[in-house]
Structure formats: structure tokens, C-alpha cells
Design a protein around this motif. Sequence first.
Motif, short mmCIF file in Angstrom:
data_model
loop_
_atom_site.label_atom_id
_atom_site.label_comp_id
_atom_site.label_asym_id
_atom_site.label_seq_id
_atom_site.Cartn_x
_atom_site.Cartn_y
_atom_site.Cartn_z
N ALA A 13 1.30 3.53 1.07
CA ALA A 13 0.47 3.26 2.25
C ALA A 13 -0.97 3.67 2.02
CB ALA A 13 1.05 3.98 3.46
N ALA A 14 -1.17 4.79 1.34
CA ALA A 14 -2.53 5.25 1.05
C ALA A 14 -3.23 4.31 0.08
CB ALA A 14 -2.50 6.67 0.50
N ARG A 15 -2.51 3.80 -0.91
CA ARG A 15 -3.09 2.82 -1.83
C ARG A 15 -3.53 1.57 -1.06
NH1 ARG A 15 -2.68 1.50 -7.46
NH2 ARG A 15 -1.18 3.18 -7.83
N ILE A 16 -2.67 1.10 -0.16
CA ILE A 16 -3.00 -0.06 0.65
C ILE A 16 -4.25 0.21 1.49
CG2 ILE A 16 -2.21 -1.47 2.61
CD1 ILE A 16 0.69 -0.95 1.50
N ALA A 17 -4.29 1.38 2.10
CA ALA A 17 -5.43 1.73 2.97
C ALA A 17 -6.73 1.80 2.18
CB ALA A 17 -5.16 3.05 3.67
N LEU A 18 -6.69 2.37 0.98
CA LEU A 18 -7.89 2.43 0.15
C LEU A 18 -8.38 1.03 -0.20
CD1 LEU A 18 -6.85 5.39 -2.15
CD2 LEU A 18 -8.82 5.40 -0.61
N ASP A 19 -7.45 0.14 -0.51
CA ASP A 19 -7.81 -1.24 -0.81
C ASP A 19 -8.44 -1.91 0.40
OD1 ASP A 19 -7.48 -4.19 -0.98
OD2 ASP A 19 -6.40 -3.79 -2.83
N GLU A 20 -7.80 -1.77 1.56
CA GLU A 20 -8.31 -2.37 2.80
C GLU A 20 -9.71 -1.86 3.12
OE1 GLU A 20 -7.16 -4.44 5.30
OE2 GLU A 20 -5.21 -4.96 4.44
N ALA A 21 -9.94 -0.57 2.85
CA ALA A 21 -11.22 0.04 3.18
C ALA A 21 -12.29 -0.22 2.13
CB ALA A 21 -11.04 1.55 3.36
N GLY A 22 -11.90 -0.78 0.99
CA GLY A 22 -12.86 -1.00 -0.08
C GLY A 22 -13.36 0.28 -0.72
N PHE A 145 1.08 -7.10 14.61
CA PHE A 145 0.94 -5.73 14.11
C PHE A 145 1.43 -4.75 15.17
CE2 PHE A 145 -2.83 -8.15 12.51
CZ PHE A 145 -2.41 -8.28 11.19
N LEU A 146 1.45 -3.47 14.82
CA LEU A 146 1.83 -2.46 15.80
C LEU A 146 0.86 -2.42 16.97
CD1 LEU A 146 2.88 0.44 13.39
CD2 LEU A 146 4.38 -0.77 15.00
N GLN A 147 -0.42 -2.71 16.70
CA GLN A 147 -1.40 -2.81 17.76
C GLN A 147 -2.13 -4.15 17.64
OE1 GLN A 147 -2.41 1.80 17.36
NE2 GLN A 147 -3.39 0.90 19.13
N ASP A 148 -3.32 -4.24 18.18
CA ASP A 148 -3.99 -5.54 18.22
C ASP A 148 -4.40 -6.05 16.85
OD1 ASP A 148 -3.68 -5.52 20.94
OD2 ASP A 148 -5.70 -4.79 21.36
N ARG A 149 -4.52 -5.12 15.88
CA ARG A 149 -4.89 -5.51 14.52
C ARG A 149 -4.30 -4.51 13.54
NH1 ARG A 149 -9.23 -2.05 13.80
NH2 ARG A 149 -10.42 -1.54 15.68
N PHE A 150 -4.40 -4.84 12.27
CA PHE A 150 -3.83 -4.00 11.22
C PHE A 150 -4.51 -2.65 11.18
CE2 PHE A 150 -3.62 -2.44 6.86
CZ PHE A 150 -2.29 -2.64 6.53
N THR A 151 -3.70 -1.58 11.09
CA THR A 151 -4.23 -0.23 10.93
C THR A 151 -3.40 0.50 9.87
OG1 THR A 151 -2.79 0.91 12.53
CG2 THR A 151 -4.78 -0.17 13.40
N VAL A 152 -3.79 1.75 9.60
CA VAL A 152 -3.03 2.54 8.64
C VAL A 152 -1.59 2.77 9.11
CG1 VAL A 152 -4.98 3.68 7.53
CG2 VAL A 152 -4.02 4.66 9.64
N ALA A 153 -1.34 2.67 10.41
CA ALA A 153 0.03 2.81 10.91
C ALA A 153 0.91 1.69 10.38
CB ALA A 153 0.05 2.85 12.43
N ASP A 154 0.37 0.48 10.29
CA ASP A 154 1.13 -0.64 9.71
C ASP A 154 1.39 -0.42 8.22
OD1 ASP A 154 1.31 -2.75 11.95
OD2 ASP A 154 -0.82 -2.27 11.94
N ALA A 155 0.39 0.12 7.52
CA ALA A 155 0.56 0.39 6.09
C ALA A 155 1.71 1.37 5.87
CB ALA A 155 -0.73 0.93 5.50
N TYR A 156 1.78 2.41 6.68
CA TYR A 156 2.83 3.42 6.55
C TYR A 156 4.19 2.84 6.90
CZ TYR A 156 4.92 8.14 6.97
OH TYR A 156 5.69 9.27 6.82
N LEU A 157 4.26 2.10 8.00
CA LEU A 157 5.54 1.51 8.39
C LEU A 157 6.06 0.56 7.32
CD1 LEU A 157 7.81 1.12 10.42
CD2 LEU A 157 6.38 -0.59 11.59
N LEU A 158 5.18 -0.26 6.76
CA LEU A 158 5.60 -1.17 5.69
C LEU A 158 6.15 -0.41 4.50
CD1 LEU A 158 4.44 -2.44 2.76
CD2 LEU A 158 5.88 -3.83 4.25
N ALA A 159 5.46 0.67 4.09
CA ALA A 159 5.91 1.45 2.94
C ALA A 159 7.31 2.00 3.17
CB ALA A 159 4.93 2.59 2.66
#
Length: 204
Positions: A13-22, A145-159
Motif C-alpha cells: 500500500a505504501a509503494r502504491i501511495a508513493l507512486d500515486e503521489a509522485g 472507492f471507499l470515499q468519493d475518490r481514491f485515497t490511501v485507505a483504498d491502497a491499504y484495503l487492496l493490499a
Amino acid sequence: MKLYFRPFACSLAARIALDEAGLDAEFIPVPADGRLPDGRSFSAVSPMGYVPAIETRGGFTLTEGPAVLTYIAELAPEGALSFTGFSDAHYRMLAWLNFTSTELHKSVFTPLLGKSAGEEERAAALGRAVRPFGVLERHLEGREFLQDRFTVADAYLLAVLNWCESAGVPIADWPVLAAYRQRMRARPSIARAMAEEWPLLKAA
């Protein structure tokens, strides 16, 4: 920054978040014996031995998945992975991070994937999956998504949902949740993260 990870662990999830954040980071694999490439024990970085752990350029080290993900979200361009602080949406995101950590990761998957759990403990963990999976099934009905748009919570749930087959959790019994996982896996950042870690998992 340095991210300490194990392939397809919750650190995905952290790898995904880093990618999303650039955000740029050096990815440090943590082997099964905990001996890092520089010779240190991983316990010197993460006293409990858990991934993810993140070291900032300033030397600050942070552990615990929800905290690491919140930190990355706050480094991301505004609104990319989170919501404005002190908003209802921000606190709902934190609630979903903690829901995934406590109700799924620790309560269900840790005993199912651990080597020390007996049959009775595994059966109890599978039973505990029913309620939180039902909550997610109802919540995600009609949502992307869990909320209106993708967040780190979605990254964690997917992992965490990636572990269903290995843990023996029949995700097909919750078709909305299974469809959510399939959708998330097609997201470019998630597809890249999984492609990067899959060879490492197979080689482990």
C-alpha cells in the motif's frame, strides 16, 4: 526517503501511495531473517519487525501502516491521496485505515497467514471475516472507492484483499468486494506496484 518492504505484504500500500503521489523513494527489501543489505537487523529500524517502515531524508523513522500511509498522503500534492485536515472526509479516511488494520489485517488475516495458528484459531479467524466483509460489501455497493475518490485507505484495503486466496478467505462470497478488488488492480499505480513486487514474491 527509504521504504522498507516485503513483497505483497501490507507495505504494498505504501509503494502504491508513493507512486500515486509522485514521490521518489528507495525501496529496501526486508528478508525473512531480518538482516538488511547494510548488515543491520531490521529491528533497529522497526522494533516490532513489521513493514512498512519509512525513513525520511531528515532521518525521522516512522512505522505502523496507517501512520506511514497518512504521512505519505500528507506529502502528496494537495488532495491527491487524502482530504483537507479537520474535514469529515479526512476523518472517515482515517477510520477506514484503522478498520482495515484492526478488523481485517490483525483480526482475520494475521492468524490465517501465520504459521503458528491451529485449526481452531483459523476457523475462528474465518468466522470473524464475515462481519467486516459484510460491512464493506454494503458500503461499496454503487461506489468506485471507499470515499468519493481514491485515497490511501483504498491502497491499504487492496493490499489486504490480495491475501484472500492465500488465507483461504472466499472473496467470491462477497461479489461487490471482489469486483472492487478487480477494479483496483487495474489502476495504473496498483498494477505497477504489483508487477514490481511479484517477481520478488516468487523468488522469496
